[in-house]
Write a protein that holds these residues in place. Structure first.
Motif, mmCIF file in Angstrom:
data_model
loop_
_atom_site.group_PDB
_atom_site.id
_atom_site.type_symbol
_atom_site.label_atom_id
_atom_site.label_comp_id
_atom_site.label_asym_id
_atom_site.label_seq_id
_atom_site.Cartn_x
_atom_site.Cartn_y
_atom_site.Cartn_z
ATOM 1 N N MET A 234 98.813 29.660 38.537
ATOM 2 C CA MET A 234 99.751 28.869 39.309
ATOM 3 C C MET A 234 101.157 29.222 38.848
ATOM 4 O O MET A 234 101.620 28.746 37.840
ATOM 5 C CB MET A 234 99.474 27.384 39.081
ATOM 6 C CG MET A 234 100.486 26.510 39.710
ATOM 7 S SD MET A 234 100.382 24.763 39.293
ATOM 8 C CE MET A 234 99.623 24.700 37.727
ATOM 9 N N SER A 235 101.836 30.059 39.624
ATOM 10 C CA SER A 235 103.197 30.416 39.243
ATOM 11 C C SER A 235 104.127 30.479 40.441
ATOM 12 O O SER A 235 105.262 30.890 40.303
ATOM 13 C CB SER A 235 103.198 31.752 38.506
ATOM 14 O OG SER A 235 102.710 32.752 39.369
ATOM 15 N N TRP B 14 105.463 28.021 42.091
ATOM 16 C CA TRP B 14 106.202 26.792 42.327
ATOM 17 C C TRP B 14 107.693 27.090 42.257
ATOM 18 O O TRP B 14 108.126 28.051 41.632
ATOM 19 C CB TRP B 14 105.796 25.704 41.334
ATOM 20 C CG TRP B 14 105.737 26.131 39.891
ATOM 21 C CD1 TRP B 14 104.648 26.595 39.220
ATOM 22 C CD2 TRP B 14 106.814 26.146 38.957
ATOM 23 N NE1 TRP B 14 104.979 26.887 37.921
ATOM 24 C CE2 TRP B 14 106.303 26.625 37.739
ATOM 25 C CE3 TRP B 14 108.154 25.801 39.028
ATOM 26 C CZ2 TRP B 14 107.098 26.758 36.603
ATOM 27 C CZ3 TRP B 14 108.942 25.934 37.901
ATOM 28 C CH2 TRP B 14 108.401 26.413 36.704
ATOM 29 N N LEU C 5 105.017 23.257 45.236
ATOM 30 C CA LEU C 5 103.959 24.256 45.172
ATOM 31 C C LEU C 5 103.298 24.290 46.533
ATOM 32 O O LEU C 5 102.834 23.242 47.018
ATOM 33 C CB LEU C 5 102.943 23.900 44.079
ATOM 34 C CG LEU C 5 101.739 24.825 43.917
ATOM 35 C CD1 LEU C 5 102.192 26.222 43.483
ATOM 36 C CD2 LEU C 5 100.759 24.239 42.919
ATOM 37 N N ARG D 99 97.163 16.830 39.033
ATOM 38 C CA ARG D 99 96.319 17.930 39.538
ATOM 39 C C ARG D 99 96.909 19.305 39.250
ATOM 40 O O ARG D 99 96.200 20.313 39.344
ATOM 41 C CB ARG D 99 96.027 17.745 41.022
ATOM 42 C CG ARG D 99 97.147 18.078 41.958
ATOM 43 C CD ARG D 99 96.688 17.976 43.429
ATOM 44 N NE ARG D 99 97.703 18.439 44.319
ATOM 45 C CZ ARG D 99 98.717 17.735 44.776
ATOM 46 N NH1 ARG D 99 98.854 16.475 44.416
ATOM 47 N NH2 ARG D 99 99.608 18.256 45.587
ATOM 48 N N VAL D 100 98.202 19.380 38.895
ATOM 49 C CA VAL D 100 98.823 20.670 38.588
ATOM 50 C C VAL D 100 99.434 20.691 37.190
ATOM 51 O O VAL D 100 100.205 21.592 36.867
ATOM 52 C CB VAL D 100 99.894 21.060 39.644
ATOM 53 C CG1 VAL D 100 99.265 21.257 41.002
ATOM 54 C CG2 VAL D 100 101.025 20.050 39.686
ATOM 55 N N ARG E 284 100.026 21.130 33.196
ATOM 56 C CA ARG E 284 99.819 22.228 32.252
ATOM 57 C C ARG E 284 100.002 23.597 32.891
ATOM 58 O O ARG E 284 99.486 24.589 32.405
ATOM 59 C CB ARG E 284 98.472 22.112 31.554
ATOM 60 C CG ARG E 284 98.317 20.737 30.860
ATOM 61 C CD ARG E 284 97.284 20.705 29.792
ATOM 62 N NE ARG E 284 97.443 21.724 28.771
ATOM 63 C CZ ARG E 284 98.235 21.634 27.703
ATOM 64 N NH1 ARG E 284 98.985 20.582 27.520
ATOM 65 N NH2 ARG E 284 98.279 22.610 26.819
ATOM 66 N N GLY E 285 100.776 23.642 33.957
ATOM 67 C CA GLY E 285 101.064 24.921 34.615
ATOM 68 C C GLY E 285 102.508 25.370 34.437
ATOM 69 O O GLY E 285 102.961 26.278 35.126
ATOM 70 N N GLY E 286 103.244 24.724 33.527
ATOM 71 C CA GLY E 286 104.628 25.106 33.259
ATOM 72 C C GLY E 286 105.666 24.379 34.096
ATOM 73 O O GLY E 286 106.864 24.590 33.923
ATOM 74 N N ILE E 287 105.215 23.522 35.002
ATOM 75 C CA ILE E 287 106.160 22.843 35.893
ATOM 76 C C ILE E 287 107.051 21.875 35.116
ATOM 77 O O ILE E 287 108.261 21.801 35.356
ATOM 78 C CB ILE E 287 105.412 22.139 37.038
ATOM 79 C CG1 ILE E 287 104.734 23.194 37.924
ATOM 80 C CG2 ILE E 287 106.353 21.266 37.859
ATOM 81 C CD1 ILE E 287 103.783 22.630 38.965
#
Length: 178
Positions: free
Chosen positions: A1-2, A4, A65, A96-97, A99-102
């Motif tokens: 997931m990148s 965003w 996203l 739900r998103v 730990r993806g760096g957001i």
């Protein structure tokens, strides 16, 4: 997931911001607040409150996203923590998103777009003392507990802590590159 992106929020984002905040509360505060305080939150009512306060003493950015708002950051224009000049008053990423760096991206955005260009050199963020998710995040990006506090919600008082960030360049580095 990148894939965003982050952009300034508009009043039309109020419902999505409220939805992310409620989802975040339900995850992070599940073992802190009474269950009915979480299940009774009305997203539409929260969105209306956000709309009614728009443009006051905060500025807000959202993370998107696939065209959907999945996170947001809000900076208070006046810091409530003595000895600090900037304050992030809200930072939520939809579970739900997570730990993806957001979250790091949102903090980076606030630092680069608002805080550091304004000449501010310190940052304070308050969270509930028992919010293990938030506290782990703030510590990972270099925050240190600087003061105990209290937070009031629905006539109940909860223990809180202030995290202080005294080296914004180091915080920015810990948040990574865009």
């Amino acid at each position: 997931m990148s894939d965003w992106t982050i952009r300034p929020a508009t009043p039309s984002d109020a419902f999505d911001i409220a939805d992310v905040a409620v989802a975040g509360w339900r995850q992070a505060y599940a073992d802190i607040l009474p269950p009915d305080h979480l299940t009774d939150i009305d997203v539409h009512e929260r969105a209306e409150r956000i709309r009614s306060r728009w443009g006051g003493k905060t500025r807000t950015a959202v993370a998107e996203l696939d065209g959907a708002v999945v996170g947001f950051v809000g900076q208070y224009l006046e810091c409530r923590l003595e000895g600090f000049d900037a304050e992030i008053g809200a930072l939520y990423v939809h579970p739900r998103v997570g730990r993806g760096g957001i979250g790091r991206g949102l903090v980076r955005y606030a630092l680069m777009e608002w805080i550091m260009p304004s000449g501010m050199s310190t940052l304070g963020i308050m969270t509930l003392r028992d919010n293990s998710i938030g506290r782990a995040f703030y510590e990972a990006i270099g925050g240190e507990v600087v003061e105990a506090a209290e937070w009031m919600y629905r006539d109940c008082t909860y223990a809180a802590v202030w995290y202080g960030f005294r080296d914004l360049a180091a915080t920015l580095e810990r948040c990574g590159t865009p």
